[in-house]
Design a protein around this motif. Structure first.
Motif, PDB file in Angstrom:
ATOM      1  N   ARG A  70      26.683 -26.348  21.711  1.00  0.00           N
ATOM      2  CA  ARG A  70      27.848 -27.013  22.898  1.00  0.00           C
ATOM      3  C   ARG A  70      28.163 -27.564  21.723  1.00  0.00           C
ATOM      4  N   ASN A  71      28.794 -28.462  21.951  1.00  0.00           N
ATOM      5  CA  ASN A  71      30.283 -28.941  20.958  1.00  0.00           C
ATOM      6  C   ASN A  71      30.384 -30.886  21.571  1.00  0.00           C
ATOM      7  N   ASP A  72      29.101 -30.908  22.643  1.00  0.00           N
ATOM      8  CA  ASP A  72      29.015 -32.439  23.547  1.00  0.00           C
ATOM      9  C   ASP A  72      28.028 -32.518  23.040  1.00  0.00           C
ATOM     10  N   VAL A  73      26.270 -32.243  22.999  1.00  0.00           N
ATOM     11  CA  VAL A  73      25.789 -33.450  22.765  1.00  0.00           C
ATOM     12  C   VAL A  73      25.723 -34.825  21.394  1.00  0.00           C
ATOM     13  N   ALA A  74      25.285 -35.544  22.066  1.00  0.00           N
ATOM     14  CA  ALA A  74      25.773 -37.229  21.236  1.00  0.00           C
ATOM     15  C   ALA A  74      24.460 -37.448  20.462  1.00  0.00           C
ATOM     16  N   LEU A  75      23.316 -37.223  20.834  1.00  0.00           N
ATOM     17  CA  LEU A  75      21.590 -37.265  20.705  1.00  0.00           C
ATOM     18  C   LEU A  75      21.094 -36.126  21.121  1.00  0.00           C
ATOM     19  N   ALA A  76      20.568 -36.289  19.935  1.00  0.00           N
ATOM     20  CA  ALA A  76      19.386 -34.822  20.059  1.00  0.00           C
ATOM     21  C   ALA A  76      18.129 -35.188  19.437  1.00  0.00           C
ATOM     22  N   LEU A  77      16.883 -35.521  20.134  1.00  0.00           N
ATOM     23  CA  LEU A  77      15.117 -35.907  20.104  1.00  0.00           C
ATOM     24  C   LEU A  77      14.614 -35.089  19.902  1.00  0.00           C
ATOM     25  N   PHE A  78      13.994 -35.192  18.721  1.00  0.00           N
ATOM     26  CA  PHE A  78      13.029 -33.703  17.892  1.00  0.00           C
ATOM     27  C   PHE A  78      11.802 -34.643  18.138  1.00  0.00           C
ATOM     28  N   ASP A  79      10.471 -34.374  18.659  1.00  0.00           N
ATOM     29  CA  ASP A  79       8.985 -33.951  17.836  1.00  0.00           C
ATOM     30  C   ASP A  79       8.109 -33.837  16.845  1.00  0.00           C
ATOM     31  N   LEU A  80       7.995 -34.818  16.467  1.00  0.00           N
ATOM     32  CA  LEU A  80       7.516 -34.430  14.813  1.00  0.00           C
ATOM     33  C   LEU A  80       7.215 -33.296  14.697  1.00  0.00           C
ATOM     34  N   GLN A  81       5.897 -33.371  16.058  1.00  0.00           N
ATOM     35  CA  GLN A  81       5.004 -31.255  15.538  1.00  0.00           C
ATOM     36  C   GLN A  81       4.965 -30.511  16.870  1.00  0.00           C
ATOM     37  N   MET A  82       6.421 -30.632  17.010  1.00  0.00           N
ATOM     38  CA  MET A  82       6.657 -29.060  17.773  1.00  0.00           C
ATOM     39  C   MET A  82       6.764 -27.756  17.329  1.00  0.00           C
ATOM     40  N   PRO A  83       6.894 -27.066  17.575  1.00  0.00           N
ATOM     41  CA  PRO A  83       7.346 -25.901  16.583  1.00  0.00           C
ATOM     42  C   PRO A  83       8.342 -25.814  16.246  1.00  0.00           C
ATOM     43  N   GLY A  84       8.093 -25.301  14.720  1.00  0.00           N
ATOM     44  CA  GLY A  84       9.200 -25.127  14.049  1.00  0.00           C
ATOM     45  C   GLY A  84       9.761 -25.686  13.126  1.00  0.00           C
ATOM     46  N   MET A  85       8.854 -27.099  13.381  1.00  0.00           N
ATOM     47  CA  MET A  85       9.647 -28.078  12.650  1.00  0.00           C
ATOM     48  C   MET A  85       8.234 -28.512  11.572  1.00  0.00           C
ATOM     49  N   ASP A  86       8.710 -27.446  10.567  1.00  0.00           N
ATOM     50  CA  ASP A  86       8.310 -27.703   9.504  1.00  0.00           C
ATOM     51  C   ASP A  86       8.460 -27.988   8.026  1.00  0.00           C
ATOM     52  N   SER A  87       9.522 -28.428   7.901  1.00  0.00           N
ATOM     53  CA  SER A  87       9.512 -29.235   6.366  1.00  0.00           C
ATOM     54  C   SER A  87      10.742 -29.920   7.198  1.00  0.00           C
ATOM     55  N   PRO A  88      11.128 -30.849   6.032  1.00  0.00           N
ATOM     56  CA  PRO A  88      12.300 -31.178   6.081  1.00  0.00           C
ATOM     57  C   PRO A  88      14.142 -30.757   6.557  1.00  0.00           C
ATOM     58  N   GLY A  89      13.320 -29.345   5.405  1.00  0.00           N
ATOM     59  CA  GLY A  89      15.117 -28.831   5.794  1.00  0.00           C
ATOM     60  C   GLY A  89      14.977 -28.301   7.234  1.00  0.00           C
ATOM     61  N   SER A  90      14.044 -28.802   8.227  1.00  0.00           N
ATOM     62  CA  SER A  90      14.984 -28.397   9.967  1.00  0.00           C
ATOM     63  C   SER A  90      15.504 -30.067  10.133  1.00  0.00           C
ATOM     64  N   LEU A  91      15.382 -30.877   9.791  1.00  0.00           N
ATOM     65  CA  LEU A  91      16.131 -31.299   9.803  1.00  0.00           C
ATOM     66  C   LEU A  91      17.499 -32.039   9.352  1.00  0.00           C
ATOM     67  N   ARG A  92      17.229 -31.313   8.176  1.00  0.00           N
ATOM     68  CA  ARG A  92      18.206 -31.421   7.363  1.00  0.00           C
ATOM     69  C   ARG A  92      19.991 -30.350   7.403  1.00  0.00           C
ATOM     70  N   THR A  93      18.944 -29.267   8.340  1.00  0.00           N
ATOM     71  CA  THR A  93      19.975 -28.379   8.859  1.00  0.00           C
ATOM     72  C   THR A  93      20.736 -29.125  10.053  1.00  0.00           C
ATOM     73  N   VAL A  94      19.977 -29.791  10.647  1.00  0.00           N
ATOM     74  CA  VAL A  94      21.101 -30.146  12.132  1.00  0.00           C
ATOM     75  C   VAL A  94      21.729 -31.077  11.475  1.00  0.00           C
ATOM     76  N   ARG A  95      21.735 -31.567  10.669  1.00  0.00           N
ATOM     77  CA  ARG A  95      22.130 -33.012  10.243  1.00  0.00           C
ATOM     78  C   ARG A  95      23.771 -31.897   9.586  1.00  0.00           C
ATOM     79  N   GLU A  96      23.303 -31.145   8.888  1.00  0.00           N
ATOM     80  CA  GLU A  96      24.448 -30.652   7.964  1.00  0.00           C
ATOM     81  C   GLU A  96      25.609 -30.018   9.562  1.00  0.00           C
ATOM     82  N   PHE A  97      25.073 -29.157  10.525  1.00  0.00           N
ATOM     83  CA  PHE A  97      25.562 -28.652  11.016  1.00  0.00           C
ATOM     84  C   PHE A  97      26.137 -29.259  12.899  1.00  0.00           C
TER      85      PHE A  97
END
Length: 228
Positions: free
Chosen positions: A50-77
């Motif tokens: 999708r290209n219409d997501v204005a806000l994304a909320l991520f739980d700190l300890q959710m499955p797959g949230m393994d490194s700062p690179g996880s959030l950086r990927t979201v911010r980059e793309f």
């Protein structure tokens, strides 16, 4: 972004907490649609679709949230999406690491519904939200922040990979192109690119060849032979 219908995404493996967030986002902040998922991989795929997501909320300890690179990927793309970390932790180290990784805000799960709505509203207005108590909490040198602890592992550590990133790496080792990987995993080309970028960050590499070399060394033969 505010002129178009606003869509929110919540990524948390606690379905009851997601229900609470859905109420806040829909009733207090006026989001007409709230997409829910329980893992980081699924969140990336939904964002890519999708290209219409204005806000994304991520739980700190959710499955797959393994490194700062996880959030950086979201911010980059997804630069137009406001990204927020939500956690039960009030650790100063947690807050600072999340912000350093690119989050637009850090919200403690213990906030009341009204205060959480205000915090999210602040972020949607283009501001960075930091818990008011952060400056009052002394830094604990003995604290082990989840993302930092994992990020300190050596480059090339495939244990950092999410299940989807591992699948992508297995197919990369087999010499598959992005289009072939997309077809075999039933994903879009764009989604594969996002997973590939996250894979590179978690492995500490910047090329397909380097990632494939690491995968070839560390994946078990039977793993490299599957990938479907």
């Amino acid at each position: 972004m505010n002129a178009a219908p606003r869509i929110a995404l919540t990524a948390d493996d606690d379905e009851f907490f997601r229900a609470g967030l859905r109420t806040i986002l829909a009733k207090h902040l006026g989001f007409p649609e709230v997409i829910e998922t329980s893992s980081f991989d699924e969140a990336l795929e939904l964002l890519a679709a999708r290209n219409d997501v204005a806000l994304a909320l991520f739980d700190l300890q959710m499955p797959g949230m393994d490194s700062p690179g996880s959030l950086r990927t979201v911010r980059e793309f997804f630069p137009e999406t406001r990204v927020v970390m939500i956690s039960a932790s009030t650790s100063r180290e947690d807050v600072l690491m999340a912000l350093d990784a690119g989050a637009h805000g850090y919200i403690a799960k213990g906030l009341s519904m009204t205060k959480m709505a205000c915090a999210l509203g602040t972020i949607l207005e283009g501001n960075i939200y930091i818990p008011p108590s952060t400056s009052e909490i002394p830094s604990d040198p003995a604290a082990r922040f989840v993302l930092q602890d994992r990020a300190e592992r050596k480059d090339g550590d495939i244990s950092l990979l999410t299940p989807r990133q591992r699948q992508v790496l297995e197919l990369l080792v087999r010499g598959k192109s992005n289009k072939e990987i997309a077809r075999m995993l039933n994903l879009s080309d764009g989604t594969v690119k996002v997973h590939m970028a996250a894979l590179f960050k978690n492995l500490g590499v910047n090329s397909r060849a380097a990632a494939a070399a690491i995968g070839g060394r560390h994946l078990q033969p039977e793993e490299g032979a599957t990938g479907t």
